[in-house]
Motif scaffolding. Structure first.
Motif, short mmCIF file in Angstrom:
data_model
loop_
_atom_site.label_atom_id
_atom_site.label_comp_id
_atom_site.label_asym_id
_atom_site.label_seq_id
_atom_site.Cartn_x
_atom_site.Cartn_y
_atom_site.Cartn_z
N GLY A 102 25.78 21.00 94.78
CA GLY A 102 27.00 20.03 95.16
C GLY A 102 28.18 20.13 94.06
N ILE B 15 23.28 13.13 95.74
CA ILE B 15 22.06 14.22 95.34
C ILE B 15 20.71 13.37 94.93
CG2 ILE B 15 21.51 16.09 94.16
CD1 ILE B 15 24.45 16.52 93.75
N LEU C 252 21.07 17.51 98.34
CA LEU C 252 22.54 17.04 98.79
C LEU C 252 22.70 16.55 99.81
CD1 LEU C 252 25.53 17.08 97.99
CD2 LEU C 252 25.82 19.31 98.50
#
Length: 829
Positions: free
Chosen positions: A42, A57, A155
Motif C-alpha cells: 500500500g 493495513i 491492505l
C-alpha cells in the motif's frame, strides 16, 4: 473501459517510467529509522509503519499463524482481519478442495494476492456451484505453508492503481522468511471431538424405524497430522536461504444429516426389511480428506557490486477426496447389481501447484531498482470413485478419469524508487514501474467412459444421464488452450506536503490482448492533527480483468431439476450458441472506491476506524441454468440441436458495498503477571445489487428467462455476515504463554429461489484457546481447541433439506466442522 480511444494516453503512461528513470533530478535519501510493523504493502515509501499509512493495513505475524489448531493461512486471516471470511463450503466438487475466501463481502477474485510484493498466480479452478464465490477464480492461499511466512500484510482498500487487476477489495501480501540461521520443526496432531444436531422430517407411513424431529450425533473424526519445518542457512557471507517443508494428512469429517428417504423399492407392497437396518447417516458433507505435501525455498544474496539477487521456488501436491450426494438404492441412476444399497460417489481432485521467481535489486544512481521474473502454475485433475455411468449398464466402470484443467502465469516487471527534494516537508517519493504478464488456461478431456452415452435404457424404456456421476468428464469439445498477454505501467508519488499532511497519488494503465485497456488512479490523504489523532481518506477507480477461466471454461453435465435430467452446457462466450443467447466478449469489472478513517493513539492504546464504499459496475457472473422450453426451442430453431439447457458468463451486475472496519489494540506489561496483548476488531458490511443483466435475444422470448435470479442476488446482498466481532488476548510470562480468542459472526441469509424457503442463520460466537509451555530453550509444547464450545450454524429445517443429508447451509461463514482439539510440539534450532 475504452479499447481504442485511450491508446495515446496509455502509451504516454508506459513511456513515463522510462523517462523518470533517467531524469536528472537531485535526490535525497530517506532515513533508516527503525519502526515497529514496517509495511511494504500500500506504500512504496521505505520504513513506513502500519499506523502511519494513509490506508488501513493489518499485519499478521508468523507467530500468529502458528498459534492455531487449523494451520491454514485462510483460517488465520479469518480470525485476525475484521472483514475477511472463510466459509468452507461442502458438496461443491472442486470447491471443496480449493475453498474461496472473501474480503469486505466481495468475490474471492476481487482481492489481489502478492508474495514478496509480486503477483501470485490464480488457481485453475473456477467456482461454478452454489457457494460464495460462484463464477469466480481466486488464488489458493493454502498452497503456501505457514512455516515459510514471516508475516502477512492485508491492505483493506482498493489498490488497482498501484498493483493492477483484482485489487478492488484489497491486497494480501505474504512476506517470506529471509533468515540466515535458526529454524523450527513442529508436529501438530488434532481431531474433531464434537456433537451436532440435525432436524428431520417424519418417517414415511408404514416404515418400521423411528424418526424424532431432532437428532443429535456424536462424532470423533477429522484426524489431522501436520508436520512442518523451516531452516535458515547462510548463503556465502552475504546471503541466506530458507527451506520450508510441510506434510498434512487429514481425514474427512461427516456432518451429514439423517437420510429420511425411502431407500429401497417396495416388496409385495410392503417396505423392504433393509429399511430398518440401513445406516441413514450416509453422507460425508464435511471437511475433505487430504494428503498434502509442500516444499518452499526462499533465497537472497548480495553480490560484490552491492546488488541483491533473490528468488523462491515452491511445489505442492494436494490429493483430496470429498463426496457428492448419496444415490439411494432405488434411484433410477443406480444399478442395484453393482450397488445394492445405493452409493456415495466420491470426487478426488489432484492439485499440483508450482511457482518460481528470480529477481535483482540494485542501485542505479539515485534509483533503487528492482527487476524480477515470476512463474506460477496450478493444475487440477479429477478422478471419480465409487460411482458409475448409468448409460453403460452393467459394463460401467466405477472409477473414472474425468480430465481436468490448468492455469499458468509468467510475469516480468522492472521498477524504480527514488526520493526527490522538491521543497515539501519531506522528500517526494517517486515510484515507477512496468509489468508484462502472460497467462494460459487449458482444459483436457477425460476418458471416454467418463462422459459418453452408452445407450443403456432404464427398465421403463426411458434414457438415462450419461457420464460419471458426481462429476461427468470433460468432453473433447470442451478442450481449450487459450492465452493472453497484459502490459502495464504505473507512477506512484507520495510525500508529506506539510509536517502533518501526507498525500499519495498513483496512476496505472494496463493493456490486455483480449479485452483492451484500462486506466486507474488513486488519491490518498492523511492529516495528523496531533500525535494522538489523524484522519485518512482515499478515492480511486479500480478494475478486475475477466479471467481466462471465465472466458473459456466449458463443460457439459447433467443436472436434475425438479426430477428431470437436463444436459446443461456451460458455453464460453465465443461459442456460437452462447452468442445466439446474447453472450458478448467479457469486459473488465470497474469500481469506484471511497474510504474515510481515523487513527487514534492514546499511550499504548491504538484505535483505527475506517468506513468504505465500493461501487462496482459490470460484475462478471455465471448465468442461471437456462432450461425453459422457450430457450431450447429458440436454440433448436437456430440449428443448435440436442441442447436441453445452457449457461454462460456475462457482465452486467452492479453492486454497492458499504461498511466500517474497527481495530483496537493494547499491549500491557506487568512486573509479575507477564505481558498481555489485547486486540478487538469489528466489521459492519452491507451490499446492494442495483442492476442485473439481460440480453435482447432472451428478452424477446415469449417468457424471458432470468439471467441472475433472486438466489444469486441475495447471495451477494446477504450471503456474508452483516457484522463480525472478534476479541483476542495473548499472554506470555517466562516460558508460559496462552491465547484466548472469540469471534462472533453476525446474521447470514441462506437464500433460495423460492422466498418461502429463505433461511436465516443466527449469529454465532466461536471461542479458540491455546496454552503453551517452553520445556527448554528449544522445546515448546502447546495444547488447544478451536471452537472450544463446539458451535454450529443453525441446522436446516426439513423443508430446506428434503433428503435429510445436507444438514447445514454452505452460507455459514465458519463452516460446520465443530470443535477441533489438538496438541503441538516445536523444536527451535
Amino acid at each position: 473501459m475504452d479499447n481504442n480511444g485511450s491508446c495515446g494516453s496509455f502509451r504516454l503512461l508506459v513511456s513515463l517510467p522510462l523517462l523518470l528513470l533517467t531524469a536528472p533530478v537531485t535526490a535525497q535519501n530517506a532515513g533508516n529509522t527503525e519502526i515497529e510493523q514496517v509495511v511494504v504493502t500500500g506504500t512504496r515509501v521505505a520504513n513506513r509503519s502500519a499506523l502511519d499509512t494513509a490506508v488501513p493495513i493489518d499485519v499478521v505475524s508468523g507467530e500468529q499463524l502458528q498459534n492455531l489448531g487449523v494451520s491454514e493461512v485462510s483460517q488465520a486471516l479469518s480470525v485476525t482481519v475484521p472483514s475477511f471470511n472463510f466459509p468452507r463450503p461442502g458438496l461443491n466438487d472442486g470447491t471443496d478442495t480449493v475453498r474461496p475466501t472473501t474480503l469486505r463481502g466481495l468475490a474471492p477474485d476481487q482481492t489481489l494476492v502478492l508474495v514478496n510484493g509480486k503477483r501470485r498466480h490464480q488457481s485453475a479452478l473456477i467456482n461454478i456451484n452454489n457457494s460464495i464465490g460462484r463464477g469466480s477464480t481466486a488464488v489458493d492461499l493454502n498452497t503456501i505453508p505457514n512455516a515459510i511466512i514471516q508475516s502477512v500484510e492485508v491492505l483493506r482498500d482498493g489498490a488497482s492503481a498501484q498493483y493492477g487487476s483484482d485489487a478492488i477489495a484489497g491486497v494480501i501480501n505474504l512476506r517470506l522468511r529471509t533468515n540466515s540461521d535458526g529454524g523450527d520443526a513442529g508436529v501438530t496432531y488434532g481431531w474433531r471431538e464434537t456433537r451436532y444436531d440435525v432436524l428431520v422430517a417424519a418417517a414415511p407411513d408404514g416404515a418400521n424405524y423411528s424418526s424424532p424431529p431432532k437428532l443429535s450425533r456424536d462424532r470423533s473424526d477429522g484426524e489431522t497430522l501436520t508436520v512442518s519445518a523451516w531452516k535458515g542457512l547462510p548463503l556465502g557471507s552475504k546471503g541466506s536461504v530458507v527451506v520450508a517443508a510441510e506434510y498434512k494428512d487429514q481425514e474427512h469429517t461427516e456432518r451429514g444429516g439423517y437420510d429420511m428417504r425411502q431407500q429401497y423399492s417396495l416388496v409385495n407392497g410392503a417396505f423392504d426389511p433393509r429399511e430398518a437396518t440401513f445406516n441413514r447417516y450416509n453422507s460425508w458433507y464435511g471437511e475433505p480428506e487430504l494428503d498434502q505435501k509442500t516444499v518452499f525455498v526462499n533465497a537472497e544474496y548480495e553480490v560484490a557490486s552491492g546488488a541483491t539477487m533473490y528468488g523462491w521456488a515452491s511445489w505442492q501436491d494436494r490429493e483430496a477426496v470429498s463426496a457428492g450426494f448419496y444415490r439411494i438404492a432405488s434411484d433410477p441412476r443406480n444399478i442395484p447389481e453393482i450397488y445394492p444399497d445405493g452409493f456415495l460417489p466420491l470426487i478426488a481432485p489432484d492439485v499440483v501447484d508450482v511457482s518460481a521467481a528470480f529477481g535483482v535489486s540494485w542501485q542505479l544512481g539515485p534509483w533503487a531498482m528492482d527487476s524480477s521474473l515470476t512463474y506460477g502454475r496450478n493444475e487440477m485433475d479429477y478422478e471419480v470413485r465409487h460411482s458409475l455411468n448409468r448409460s453403460l449398464g452393467l459394463a460401467t466402470k466405477t472409477t473414472f478419469d474425468s480430465g481436468g484443467f490448468d492455469y499458468d502465469q509468467l510475469t516480468m516487471n522492472i521498477s524504480g524508487v527514488r526520493t526527490v527534494d522538491v521543497g515539501l516537508a519531506s522528500p517526494l517519493n517517486i515510484a515507477v514501474g512496468v509489468e508484462a504478464r502472460q497467462e494460459t488456461f487449458s482444459i483436457h478431456a477425460g476418458e471416454p467412459d467418463s462422459y459418453r452415452n452408452g445407450g443403456a435404457r432404464l427398465p421403463n424404456g426411458n434414457g438415462t444421464q450419461p457420464g460419471a456421476q458426481v462429476f461427468p468428464g470433460f468432453r473433447p469439445e470442451n478442450e481449450v488452450d487459450e492465452d493472453r498477454t497484459a502490459v502495464g505501467a504505473y507512477v506512484d508519488l507520495e510525500a508529506n506536503v506539510t509536517d502533518k499532511f501526507l498525500a499519495s497519488v498513483a496512476v496505472r494503465g494496463e493493456s490486455y490482448s483480449d479485452f483492451g485497456e484500462n486506466l486507474a488512479g488513486k488519491l490518498s490523504l492523511r492529516y495528523d492533527f496531533t500525535d494522538q489523532f489523524a484522519l485518512r481518506a482515499s478515492v480511486q477507480n479500480g478494475f478486475k480483468a475477466p479471467s481466462l477461466q471465465q472466458q473459456y471454461f466449458s463443460t457439459t453435465s447433467t443436472n436434475v431439476i425438479s426430477g428431470v435430467p437436463f444436459d446443461i452446457a456451460t458455453f464460453p462466450v465465443n461459442n456460437p450458441a452462447a452468442i445466439a443467447l446474447g453472450a458478448k466478449p467479457l469486459d473488465a469489472e470497474e469500481s469506484l472506491n471511497y474510504s474515510l478513517g481515523a487513527v487514534v493513539r492514546l499511550g499504548d492504546l491504538m484505535v483505527t476506524v475506517d468506513a468504505y464504499r465500493i461501487d462496482i459496475e459490470d460484475r462478471i457472473v455465471l448465468s442461471e441454468n437456462l432450461t425453459s422450453s422457450d430457450v431450447v426451442n429458440y436454440l433448436n430453431s437456430l440449428g443448435f440441436v440436442g441442447i436441453s439447457g445452457a449457461r454462460f458468463f456475462i457482465n452486467g451486475v452492479d453492486t454497492t458495498t458499504e461498511g466500517v472496519d474497527v481495530v483496537v489494540s493494547y499491549p500491557w506489561s506487568t512486573q509479575s503477571a507477564g505481558r498481555f496483548d489485547f486486540t478487538v476488531t469489528a466489521n459492519f458490511n452491507s451490499t446492494d445489487v442495483t442492476k442485473v443483466p439481460t440480453t435482447p435475444q432472451l428478452s424477446a422470448l415469449p417468457t424471458p428467462p432470468v439471467l441472475f435470479n433472486r438466489f444469486n442476488v441475495l447471495s451477494y446482498e446477504k450471503g456474508t455476515p452483516e457484522n463480525k466481532y472478534a476479541a483476542a488476548i495473548n499472554w506470555s510470562l517466562g516460558g508460559w504463554g496462552a491465547t484466548l480468542r472469540a469471534t462472533r459472526y453476525g446474521e447470514v441469509l441462506s437464500p433460495d429461489a423460492n422466498p418461502a424457503l429463505d433461511f436465516t442463520l443466527s449469529p454465532q460466537t466461536l471461542v479458540d484457546v491455546e496454552a503453551r509451555l517452553a520445556i527448554t530453550d528449544h522445546i515448546k509444547l502447546a495444547l488447544g481447541a478451536d471452537n472450544l464450545t463446539d458451535e454450529y450454524p443453525d441446522p436446516l429445517p426439513p423443508i430446506n433439506n428434503p433428503t435429510g443429508t445436507q444438514s447445514y447451509s454452505n452460507y455459514s461463514p465458519f463452516g460446520r466442522a465443530g470443535r477441533f482439539v489438538y496438541g503441538r510440539v516445536n523444536y527451535t534450532f
